[in-house]
Design a protein around this motif. Structure first.
Motif, PDB file in Angstrom:
ATOM      1  N   LEU A 238       0.826  -1.204   0.000  1.00 43.93           N
ATOM      2  CA  LEU A 238       0.000   0.000   0.000  1.00 43.93           C
ATOM      3  C   LEU A 238       0.862   1.257   0.000  1.00 43.93           C
ATOM      4  O   LEU A 238       0.570   2.229  -0.707  1.00 43.93           O
ATOM      5  N   ASN A 239       1.935   1.247   0.781  1.00 46.38           N
ATOM      6  CA  ASN A 239       2.835   2.402   0.786  1.00 46.38           C
ATOM      7  C   ASN A 239       3.512   2.595  -0.561  1.00 46.38           C
ATOM      8  O   ASN A 239       3.684   3.732  -1.028  1.00 46.38           O
ATOM      9  N   GLN A 240       3.906   1.502  -1.195  1.00 48.90           N
ATOM     10  CA  GLN A 240       4.542   1.603  -2.506  1.00 48.90           C
ATOM     11  C   GLN A 240       3.596   2.232  -3.531  1.00 48.90           C
ATOM     12  O   GLN A 240       4.032   2.950  -4.434  1.00 48.90           O
ATOM     13  N   SER A 250       0.336   3.515   5.193  1.00 53.05           N
ATOM     14  CA  SER A 250      -0.160   2.312   5.854  1.00 53.05           C
ATOM     15  C   SER A 250       0.887   1.792   6.819  1.00 53.05           C
ATOM     16  O   SER A 250       2.070   1.715   6.485  1.00 53.05           O
ATOM     17  N   PHE A 251       0.442   1.441   8.026  1.00 55.23           N
ATOM     18  CA  PHE A 251       1.308   0.827   9.020  1.00 55.23           C
ATOM     19  C   PHE A 251       0.714  -0.504   9.465  1.00 55.23           C
ATOM     20  O   PHE A 251      -0.506  -0.683   9.481  1.00 55.23           O
ATOM     21  N   ALA A 252       1.600  -1.423   9.836  1.00 60.91           N
ATOM     22  CA  ALA A 252       1.194  -2.680  10.464  1.00 60.91           C
ATOM     23  C   ALA A 252       1.612  -2.614  11.922  1.00 60.91           C
ATOM     24  O   ALA A 252       2.709  -2.150  12.241  1.00 60.91           O
ATOM     25  N   VAL A 253       0.753  -3.079  12.819  1.00 58.82           N
ATOM     26  CA  VAL A 253       1.030  -2.914  14.243  1.00 58.82           C
ATOM     27  C   VAL A 253       0.942  -4.235  14.989  1.00 58.82           C
ATOM     28  O   VAL A 253       0.147  -5.116  14.654  1.00 58.82           O
ATOM     29  N   HIS A 254       1.787  -4.347  16.004  1.00 60.01           N
ATOM     30  CA  HIS A 254       1.731  -5.448  16.964  1.00 60.01           C
ATOM     31  C   HIS A 254       1.117  -4.900  18.245  1.00 60.01           C
ATOM     32  O   HIS A 254       1.697  -4.024  18.883  1.00 60.01           O
ATOM     33  N   PRO A 255      -0.062  -5.386  18.648  1.00 54.81           N
ATOM     34  CA  PRO A 255      -0.723  -4.811  19.824  1.00 54.81           C
ATOM     35  C   PRO A 255      -0.126  -5.236  21.153  1.00 54.81           C
ATOM     36  O   PRO A 255      -0.380  -4.610  22.175  1.00 54.81           O
ATOM     37  N   GLY A 256       0.665  -6.322  21.152  1.00 56.51           N
ATOM     38  CA  GLY A 256       1.210  -6.835  22.403  1.00 56.51           C
ATOM     39  C   GLY A 256       0.380  -7.993  22.933  1.00 56.51           C
ATOM     40  O   GLY A 256      -0.540  -8.482  22.271  1.00 56.51           O
ATOM     41  N   ALA A 257       0.703  -8.435  24.127  1.00 56.67           N
ATOM     42  CA  ALA A 257       0.013  -9.568  24.746  1.00 56.67           C
ATOM     43  C   ALA A 257      -1.279  -9.084  25.395  1.00 56.67           C
ATOM     44  O   ALA A 257      -1.275  -8.507  26.483  1.00 56.67           O
ATOM     45  N   VAL A 258      -2.391  -9.296  24.699  1.00 51.53           N
ATOM     46  CA  VAL A 258      -3.694  -8.845  25.177  1.00 51.53           C
ATOM     47  C   VAL A 258      -4.626 -10.048  25.184  1.00 51.53           C
ATOM     48  O   VAL A 258      -4.753 -10.745  24.177  1.00 51.53           O
ATOM     49  N   ASN A 259      -5.280 -10.285  26.295  1.00 51.38           N
ATOM     50  CA  ASN A 259      -6.179 -11.436  26.400  1.00 51.38           C
ATOM     51  C   ASN A 259      -7.554 -11.052  25.876  1.00 51.38           C
ATOM     52  O   ASN A 259      -8.387 -10.503  26.583  1.00 51.38           O
ATOM     53  N   THR A 260      -7.773 -11.326  24.590  1.00 51.05           N
ATOM     54  CA  THR A 260      -9.065 -11.036  23.963  1.00 51.05           C
ATOM     55  C   THR A 260      -9.641 -12.337  23.427  1.00 51.05           C
ATOM     56  O   THR A 260      -9.046 -13.411  23.544  1.00 51.05           O
ATOM     57  N   ASN A 261     -10.807 -12.237  22.780  1.00 50.53           N
ATOM     58  CA  ASN A 261     -11.453 -13.451  22.287  1.00 50.53           C
ATOM     59  C   ASN A 261     -10.750 -14.063  21.086  1.00 50.53           C
ATOM     60  O   ASN A 261     -11.141 -15.125  20.614  1.00 50.53           O
ATOM     61  N   GLY A 318      10.242   1.277   8.654  1.00 50.48           N
ATOM     62  CA  GLY A 318       9.271   2.187   9.240  1.00 50.48           C
ATOM     63  C   GLY A 318       7.827   1.797   9.087  1.00 50.48           C
ATOM     64  O   GLY A 318       6.933   2.597   9.371  1.00 50.48           O
ATOM     65  N   VAL A 319       7.568   0.552   8.669  1.00 50.96           N
ATOM     66  CA  VAL A 319       6.186   0.125   8.412  1.00 50.96           C
ATOM     67  C   VAL A 319       5.569  -0.610   9.598  1.00 50.96           C
ATOM     68  O   VAL A 319       4.347  -0.694   9.720  1.00 50.96           O
TER      69      VAL A 319
END
Length: 358
Positions: A238-240, A250-261, A318-319
């Motif tokens: 998308l950035n290209q 556009s960025f891709a993210v790591h949310p971390g250790a989160v206890n969700t469904n 930087g993505v």
């Protein structure tokens, strides 16, 4: 104005939203995968706190999306909420949802989309109605198709707005365990039968799970990891295509250790062991509250002090973001490789039977 240095792993998403309120106020924002007690709802709540014009919330279950909207209304009653029912594993459902957005003249632009929805570690191999392994279909292909179909409204926003127009793909540190299996999306081969550049990291998998799964044709985490790699590669593509031409990042993210469904297929002992192994790998598996887990999605979507993604090299920089900052050190090379991004774009177009010339 706040800078990234003021935020960290445990910063609540609402604090991030308040720091960049101008990027939210009066804007139209779409979030996929919103249900009660979910990362998507926590992200939506942070945005709602700063008066967007429209919050469009998607999910497979009308009941869960409406429950989420009612929860938001109890705190932020003056926002215009839209429930968009969409099953990301079904291309017909995705196309219908995109048409609803495109045909709605009351929503002329879309400023931000957060592709948050996901499934994880499904124990048995399942194919979607379109014949695609269900995790890849949901986590990547559905988002690829939906986002590309509504891009004209994002492009219009970028042409008329003074604040960032962003596409956020929620990935995971779990991408580290496997590149995209370009030649075997539907898991018909053992890892050793794959081309070397498509093989999962069996050593890391064994350390993480206690079993290399080298003889498994299908393993739930082997389906999750490449889908999360695909999320990052999609942001690269998308950035290209959009960053220089339209100013859309556009960025891709790591949310971390989160206890969700999303963890519903994993047992408590599996989660406990995973946290232990991650810590031994040298990473802090600090369990985040959902409001903290949403912080990097919010930051990536609205922060005005983020630099442009550097797409000039083979390895894009930087993505990938984690804990409200760029995290090039902890993203796998196969997830930021520009050639792999092009391969994924071509494969994705083949799987949705449509080309997107941007």
């Amino acid at each position: 104005m706040e800078t990234s240095n003021h935020f960290g792993a445990l910063t609540p998403a609402a604090e991030v939203a308040a720091a960049f309120s101008n990027s939210i106020k009066g804007k139209t924002i779409i979030l996929t995968g919103v249900s009660p007690k979910s990362l998507g709802l926590a992200t939506a709540s942070a945005f709602a706190s700063q008066s967007p014009a429209n919050l469009i919330l998607t999910g497979r279950s009308a009941e869960k999306v409406e429950a989420s909207i009612n929860d938001l209304k109890s705190n932020y009653p003056n926002i215009k909420y839209h429930a968009l029912i969409m099953d990301l594993a079904s291309q017909s459902s995705v196309r219908a949802a995109a048409a609803t957005i495109n045909d709605d003249d009351s929503i002329p632009t879309v400023d931000i989309i957060v592709n948050n929805a996901g499934v994880m570690a499904i124990p048995d191999l399942n194919l979607s109605e379109d014949g695609i392994e269900i995790t890849f279909a949901t986590n990547h292909i559905g988002h690829f198709l939906f986002t590309n179909l509504i891009l004209p409204k994002l492009i219009k926003a970028a042409q008329t707005s003074s604040t960032p127009t962003r596409i956020i793909n929620v990935s995971s540190f779990g991408h580290q365990f496997s590149p995209v299996r370009f030649s075997d999306i539907n898991f018909s081969k053992r890892p050793s039968d794959l081309p070397e550049e498509e093989r999962p990291d069996l050593q890391k998998t064994e350390f993480f799970t206690g079993n290399s799964h080298a003889d498994d044709i299908y393993y739930g985490f082997f389906s999750y990891a490449p889908s999360k790699t695909a999320n990052i590669l999609y942001s690269v593509s998308l950035n290209q295509r959009l960053q220089e031409k339209y100013g859309i990042t556009s960025f891709a993210v790591h949310p971390g250790a989160v206890n969700t469904n999303i963890n519903r297929h994993a047992t408590p002992s599996d989660i406990e062991q995973a946290h232990k192994r991650v810590k031994e790998l040298g990473f802090d598996p600090t369990q985040k509250a959902i409001e903290q887990g949403a912080n990097t999605s919010a930051f990536a979507a609205i922060a005005t002090n983020l630099p442009s993604v550097n797409t000039s090299e083979t390895q894009v920089k930087g993505v990938y973001l984690a804990d409200c900052e760029i995290d090039d050190a902890n993203v796998a090379a196969f997830a930021t490789n520009s050639a792999f991004a092009e391969r994924l774009w071509t494969l994705s177009e083949e799987l949705v039977k449509q080309k997107f010339e941007l």
